[in-house]
Each structure stands twice: as C-alpha cells, then as structure tokens.
Design a protein around this motif. Structure first.
Motif, PDB file in Angstrom:
ATOM      1  N   LEU A   1       0.841  -1.196   0.000  1.00 20.44           N
ATOM      2  CA  LEU A   1       0.000   0.000   0.000  1.00 20.44           C
ATOM      3  C   LEU A   1       0.877   1.248   0.000  1.00 20.44           C
ATOM      4  CD1 LEU A   1      -2.601  -1.102   2.695  1.00 20.44           C
ATOM      5  CD2 LEU A   1      -2.993  -0.947   0.229  1.00 20.44           C
ATOM      6  N   GLN A   2       0.414   2.270  -0.699  1.00 19.76           N
ATOM      7  CA  GLN A   2       1.172   3.513  -0.799  1.00 19.76           C
ATOM      8  C   GLN A   2       1.213   4.249   0.542  1.00 19.76           C
ATOM      9  OE1 GLN A   2      -0.382   6.255  -3.680  1.00 19.76           O
ATOM     10  NE2 GLN A   2       1.107   7.851  -3.211  1.00 19.76           N
ATOM     11  N   VAL A   3       2.398   4.723   0.906  1.00 16.41           N
ATOM     12  CA  VAL A   3       2.557   5.549   2.104  1.00 16.41           C
ATOM     13  C   VAL A   3       2.192   6.990   1.745  1.00 16.41           C
ATOM     14  CG1 VAL A   3       4.166   6.419   3.839  1.00 16.41           C
ATOM     15  CG2 VAL A   3       4.390   4.071   3.009  1.00 16.41           C
ATOM     16  N   VAL A   4       1.234   7.564   2.450  1.00 17.61           N
ATOM     17  CA  VAL A   4       0.790   8.915   2.129  1.00 17.61           C
ATOM     18  C   VAL A   4       1.306   9.956   3.132  1.00 17.61           C
ATOM     19  CG1 VAL A   4      -1.276   8.127   0.923  1.00 17.61           C
ATOM     20  CG2 VAL A   4      -1.403   8.581   3.378  1.00 17.61           C
ATOM     21  N   LYS A   5       1.760   9.494   4.314  1.00 20.47           N
ATOM     22  CA  LYS A   5       2.231  10.455   5.307  1.00 20.47           C
ATOM     23  C   LYS A   5       3.068   9.732   6.352  1.00 20.47           C
ATOM     24  CE  LYS A   5       0.506  14.131   8.390  1.00 20.47           C
ATOM     25  NZ  LYS A   5      -0.719  14.767   8.966  1.00 20.47           N
ATOM     26  N   LYS A   6       4.058  10.450   6.887  1.00 26.89           N
ATOM     27  CA  LYS A   6       4.865   9.938   7.993  1.00 26.89           C
ATOM     28  C   LYS A   6       4.854  10.968   9.113  1.00 26.89           C
ATOM     29  CE  LYS A   6       9.626   8.591   9.226  1.00 26.89           C
ATOM     30  NZ  LYS A   6      11.021   8.468   8.721  1.00 26.89           N
ATOM     31  N   THR A   7       4.531  10.535  10.339  1.00 29.99           N
ATOM     32  CA  THR A   7       4.567  11.432  11.488  1.00 29.99           C
ATOM     33  C   THR A   7       5.604  10.911  12.477  1.00 29.99           C
ATOM     34  OG1 THR A   7       2.846  10.229  12.714  1.00 29.99           O
ATOM     35  CG2 THR A   7       2.122  11.971  11.199  1.00 29.99           C
ATOM     36  N   THR A   8       6.099  11.807  13.331  1.00 34.31           N
ATOM     37  CA  THR A   8       7.221  11.430  14.201  1.00 34.31           C
ATOM     38  C   THR A   8       6.999  11.762  15.680  1.00 34.31           C
ATOM     39  OG1 THR A   8       8.310  13.546  13.725  1.00 34.31           O
ATOM     40  CG2 THR A   8       8.896  11.674  12.329  1.00 34.31           C
ATOM     41  N   GLU A   9       5.794  12.154  16.068  1.00 38.73           N
ATOM     42  CA  GLU A   9       5.553  12.471  17.477  1.00 38.73           C
ATOM     43  C   GLU A   9       5.275  11.193  18.258  1.00 38.73           C
ATOM     44  OE1 GLU A   9       2.792  15.211  20.449  1.00 38.73           O
ATOM     45  OE2 GLU A   9       2.294  15.074  18.328  1.00 38.73           O
ATOM     46  N   GLY A  10       6.163  10.849  19.177  1.00 43.08           N
ATOM     47  CA  GLY A  10       5.966   9.680  20.016  1.00 43.08           C
ATOM     48  C   GLY A  10       6.326   8.367  19.346  1.00 43.08           C
ATOM     49  N   GLY A  11       6.825   8.428  18.119  1.00 42.70           N
ATOM     50  CA  GLY A  11       7.166   7.229  17.357  1.00 42.70           C
ATOM     51  C   GLY A  11       7.162   7.579  15.878  1.00 42.70           C
ATOM     52  N   TYR A  12       7.461   6.596  15.046  1.00 45.13           N
ATOM     53  CA  TYR A  12       7.497   6.824  13.600  1.00 45.13           C
ATOM     54  C   TYR A  12       6.300   6.102  12.987  1.00 45.13           C
ATOM     55  CZ  TYR A  12      12.152   8.417  14.751  1.00 45.13           C
ATOM     56  OH  TYR A  12      13.204   9.101  15.311  1.00 45.13           O
ATOM     57  N   LYS A  13       5.312   6.892  12.581  1.00 44.56           N
ATOM     58  CA  LYS A  13       4.048   6.320  12.116  1.00 44.56           C
ATOM     59  C   LYS A  13       3.880   6.593  10.625  1.00 44.56           C
ATOM     60  CE  LYS A  13      -0.784   5.853  13.580  1.00 44.56           C
ATOM     61  NZ  LYS A  13      -1.788   6.280  14.588  1.00 44.56           N
ATOM     62  N   PHE A  14       3.591   5.518   9.875  1.00 45.51           N
ATOM     63  CA  PHE A  14       3.412   5.606   8.432  1.00 45.51           C
ATOM     64  C   PHE A  14       1.933   5.384   8.117  1.00 45.51           C
ATOM     65  CE2 PHE A  14       7.661   4.216   9.431  1.00 45.51           C
ATOM     66  CZ  PHE A  14       8.472   4.983   8.587  1.00 45.51           C
ATOM     67  N   LEU A  15       1.284   6.395   7.568  1.00 39.38           N
ATOM     68  CA  LEU A  15      -0.138   6.317   7.216  1.00 39.38           C
ATOM     69  C   LEU A  15      -0.255   5.884   5.759  1.00 39.38           C
ATOM     70  CD1 LEU A  15      -1.294   9.639   8.915  1.00 39.38           C
ATOM     71  CD2 LEU A  15      -1.144   7.342   9.902  1.00 39.38           C
ATOM     72  N   LEU A  16      -1.123   4.906   5.499  1.00 40.37           N
ATOM     73  CA  LEU A  16      -1.223   4.298   4.179  1.00 40.37           C
ATOM     74  C   LEU A  16      -2.494   4.735   3.463  1.00 40.37           C
ATOM     75  CD1 LEU A  16      -0.018   0.731   5.230  1.00 40.37           C
ATOM     76  CD2 LEU A  16       1.340   2.741   4.608  1.00 40.37           C
ATOM     77  N   GLN A  17      -2.548   4.462   2.169  1.00 37.21           N
ATOM     78  CA  GLN A  17      -3.568   5.042   1.293  1.00 37.21           C
ATOM     79  C   GLN A  17      -4.998   4.681   1.680  1.00 37.21           C
ATOM     80  OE1 GLN A  17      -1.830   2.751  -2.083  1.00 37.21           O
ATOM     81  NE2 GLN A  17      -3.945   2.249  -2.598  1.00 37.21           N
ATOM     82  N   ASP A  18      -5.205   3.496   2.278  1.00 37.44           N
ATOM     83  CA  ASP A  18      -6.569   3.068   2.600  1.00 37.44           C
ATOM     84  C   ASP A  18      -6.937   3.292   4.068  1.00 37.44           C
ATOM     85  OD1 ASP A  18      -5.033   1.134   3.801  1.00 37.44           O
ATOM     86  OD2 ASP A  18      -6.273  -0.554   3.152  1.00 37.44           O
ATOM     87  N   GLY A  19      -6.089   4.050   4.793  1.00 30.82           N
ATOM     88  CA  GLY A  19      -6.350   4.294   6.208  1.00 30.82           C
ATOM     89  C   GLY A  19      -5.619   3.338   7.134  1.00 30.82           C
ATOM     90  N   SER A  20      -4.991   2.305   6.567  1.00 33.17           N
ATOM     91  CA  SER A  20      -4.157   1.420   7.377  1.00 33.17           C
ATOM     92  C   SER A  20      -2.933   2.201   7.868  1.00 33.17           C
ATOM     93  CB  SER A  20      -3.706   0.199   6.563  1.00 33.17           C
ATOM     94  OG  SER A  20      -4.815  -0.527   6.077  1.00 33.17           O
ATOM     95  N   TRP A  21      -2.223   1.646   8.852  1.00 38.74           N
ATOM     96  CA  TRP A  21      -1.036   2.343   9.362  1.00 38.74           C
ATOM     97  C   TRP A  21      -0.048   1.362   9.970  1.00 38.74           C
ATOM     98  CZ3 TRP A  21      -0.411   1.437  14.561  1.00 38.74           C
ATOM     99  CH2 TRP A  21      -1.561   1.149  15.311  1.00 38.74           C
TER     100      TRP A  21
END
Length: 470
Positions: A413-433
């Motif tokens: 699945l395509q990664v649409v966003k990466k956040t870094t507060e409290g950990g490294y979180k990768f948000l995917l195209q269908d809402g998965s993470w």
C-alpha cells in the motif's frame, strides 16, 4: 546517583536488583518532598499495593517514610486494584496515591506508581518534578507501629465506596437478572473477587479463574490480558458454553475480552466496542482521546457521531491529562487500558468489563455479533504487533535508520504520510497504518500495524521490521 526512571506509568524494576527497600524509600521521600512543595501534604496520601511478592511490605516501607514527613497515610489493608485506589483519592480528597505494583510485568518485577490529586496517571510535568527530587533530601523513617499509634497511618478498605461508584454508572441489577455465564480471569492479581461480588445475587453466574494470590503467575509469562496469556480462559469459555470471558491484568487497570466462541478480541477492537457503546447505547457526546498506537476506528466513530478525536503519545500520563482538558468521554491505549468520563481519568479494567457486558445485554447480542455490528459502521479492522530487542549500543544507528526511512509502499500500500511524534508512524492510502516505537527504558522496539484485511498484516509487520534493519 540513582538509576531510577519513571516510564509510561511509574517506576518498575527487578525485585532485589534495583527494586529494593532502600530504593522504595528513596522514591517515597521524593513523593513526600513533592507533596510538601505542591501544598498537598496536608491532604494526606493513599498507599496501596497489589498481589506481587513483598508488595505489602514495600507499601509499609513507603508509609513509614511518608508518616515520618508528617503526611497522613491511608493504607489499604489488602491487595487492591489500581483504579480502586485511584478512585479513593477523590473519595477521600487526598493529595494523591502511591501504589506498589508492576502492573502487567513478569513476576520477577515490582513497581511504584504515583497518582496525583486528580486520580489519573502522573503527567510528564509531575514525573519530572518527582525525579528531580530523588536523593534531594535525607530519607526520614518512622516505624509503622509507631506511626499507627500516633494516628499518622490509618488502614482502610477502598472497596465499598468504589463498588458504590460502579453501581451508579452501570445497571448492575439488570446484569444480575440476565441469566448469563461470565468467566473472569484475574490472572492471580488484585482484581480477584470484584466482578463476582458486584454481580452476586441473581441468575447470572460469574465463574472465577486464577483468583488466588500467586506472585509467580504460573502458566503465563506475565499477568497481561493478551491472546498468548489467555489459553485457559479461551478453553473454559468455549467448553463451558459461557456467554463472555473477561480478563484483568495484575492491578486490574487493563481488560481483555474473549467472545462466546472462545476467541480473543484484540485490544483495538475492544476500544472500538467501548467507544461505540458510549456513543450509540449510552448517547454520550464529547471528545475521545487515543494514543498513536491504537485504532483508527475511533477516528471513524468520531466522524460518524460528530465528536472530536485527539491523539497523544503512548501512555496514560499523556491520555489522562488530555481527557481532563477536553472533558473526553473515553480515552484508550493499545495495551487494553481505557478511562471513562463521570469516573476517573485513569484506566479501569473492572468498569470496562461491566460496560462490555452491559453492551451485550442492551443489544441482546453475543460479543462476536457486537464486533460484526461495529464493523458494519466503521469497516473491518485487524491488528498485530511484534516486539524486538537489540544490543543497546546499536540504538542510535537503528533510530537514525528509521528516522531516515521514506518508503513509498508498505505491505503493498502507498505511504501517504509519515509522522514522528511519540514514534514513527506511516499512514497508508486506505487508512491502514504502521508504527515503529522505541521503549524509553529498555533496548526494545515495537512494530504495530492496523489494516482492513487480515491477510496484509504479516507483510506489513515484515516491511516494518525491514525498516529497522534488525
């Protein structure tokens, strides 16, 4: 120089290594100094403990230090769940509570939780102040017998007022009359006896498992209500034809759920069920608070019912204060801890279990059918995680590797966003993470993921592990 550090909820260590009477007294003196500085000492402090090895004696050592500092101590007379002690803070208008417990850790460990006057987990600001006072002043002690003789230590039972509180939040009589069979696994912890007593006197049967005190927690790695530790509960529920299985961790601030078919319902799904129950059955409205490592079902429910959702780093030391700030109806984390409005801004596994049972009755559905109903509202959600240890000297390189990672796809699945507060979180195209999070107290990292298909979970975790290079 002390090596004592508070984690997401208190200080924990191996008994007789770092967890010693000397160090418990050191932390207790820091608590006493903090209470005086914060002008809370005159309100007194609750001191409670769980069923672990030596917990009652460590609690007595804590009480001796507090009493020597002129602080009135309300000392529980038996092992008591953390939420029960936390509620006692409000009931007695105390300055806070010190709780001797290592929660869901292995039996080799013990711990020290501090709960401030608002009856939730200590905020990062309070933790910083406590840690700053370690070794700041000489430790004072007053023998327990002398402290009791002087009226500085008062033993009490926190259970009755807590039970009365729960009776005002849930229609216990309707559960008693329902004729259901409930299996409750207390995992040898402090929550033993609470659900049977709450629901005694009707046609509903509550059958206890592992209700005796055993600090070795036999047959389980640790008293944590997760799938791998609940084989006995799942087997008993399935073979007995029970309607539901409930489990608590060692200090009963977390809950586990087993459906009528003997299948574990994971913690993210339980969070979704509880939030849905409050919104749809109870009609509550207000903000919801979730940690970064828990379910996006909460975000979807927020959209459906028009309520805001706030995300925090992992730990109730962040979730609890945000619940208070936003007057939230529920706060939850991935580990199975949930706090509720109209109660305390703190996890309560016992109340959470009553809400789950009440949901089953109000809908006249089995737990598995309740989960199906939830999925019709928010879509299917599946979750898993892996925990990985590594040589501590490799931490900087691993952290840097994950920080630099910019994958285009994870689990296909395509990664649409990466956040870094409290950990490294990768948000995917269908809402998965997918989330990669490093422990702050040991050389351990966790890879979490949630997806709309069970089949994608193994590949997501594998791709996450590859990002770490371990």
């Amino acid at each position: 120089m002390t090596t004592i550090k508070f984690g997401t909820d208190g200080w924990r260590a191996v008994i007789a290594e770092d967890y010693t009477f000397a160090n418990v007294r050191l932390v207790s003196q820091a608590v006493a100094d903090y209470l005086h500085e914060a002008h809370l000492a005159e309100r007194g402090l609750i001191v409670g403990y769980d069923t672990r090895f030596g917990s009652d004696r460590f609690a007595a050592a804590c009480a001796e230090v507090l009493a020597a500092n002129g602080i009135h101590v309300y000392l529980t007379g038996k092992p008591t769940p953390t939420p029960v002690i936390s509620f006692a803070i409000l009931q007695k208008r105390a300055g806070g509570a010190a709780i001797i417990t290592a929660s869901h850790n292995p039996g080799s460990d013990n711990g020290f939780k501090y709960k401030p006057e608002y009856a939730g987990s200590a905020s990062p600001e309070v933790v910083d102040r406590l840690e700053g006072k370690l070794e700041a002043n000489p430790i004072k002690q007053l023998p327990l017998a002398e402290a009791e003789k002087r009226g500085l230590v008062e033993r009490f039972d926190a259970m009755p007022s807590y039970m009365q509180q729960l009776g005002g939040l849930v229609d216990l009589d309707s559960i008693k009359r329902a004729g259901k069979t409930i299996i409750v696994d207390s995992m040898y912890g402090a929550g033993a006896g609470y659900l049977p007593q709450l629901l005694d006197g009707g046609t509903t049967k509550v059958i206890p498992l592992n209700a005796e005190r055993n600090p070795t927690f036999p047959g389980i790695r640790a008293p944590e209500p997760i799938d791998s530790n609940l084989s006995k509960l799942k087997k008993v529920v399935k073979e007995s034809g029970a309607d539901i299985g409930i489990a608590y961790d060692g200090d009963a601030d977390r809950v586990g759920l087993v459906d009528e078919k003997g299948r574990f319902v994971n913690q993210l799904q339980v969070f979704g069920l509880l939030a849905y129950y409050l919104l749809d059955v109870r009609g509550w409205r207000g903000a919801m608070v979730k940690s970064i490592s828990t379910t996006s079902m909460i975000n979807r429910l927020g959209e459906l019912y028009g309520v805001p959702v706030f995300e925090t780093p992992v730990g109730f030391k962040y979730i609890g204060p945000k619940m208070i700030e936003q007057k939230a109806i529920i706060g939850g984390e991935e580990s199975g801890g949930f706090g509720f409005d109209r109660h305390i801004p703190e996890r309560d596994g016992i109340l959470a279990s009553l809400y789950l049972i009440d949901f089953m009755l109000k809908r006249n559905k089995t737990p598995s059918k309740l989960l199906e109903e939830l999925f019709t509202k928010v879509g299917q959600h599946f979750y898993d995680r892996i925990d990985m240890s590594y040589p501590s000297e490799q931490r900087p390189a691993i952290v840097q590797r994950v920080a630099d990672a910019q994958p285009e796809n994870l689990g296909g699945l395509q990664v649409v966003k990466k956040t870094t507060e409290g950990g490294y979180k990768f948000l995917l195209q269908d809402g998965s993470w997918l989330l990669i999070r490093f422990s702050g107290t040991e050389p351990l990292l966790r890879v979490y993921c949630e997806a709309h298909s069970q089949e994608i979970i193994p590949q997501l975790l594998s791709d996450g592990r590859a990002l770490t290079g371990i």
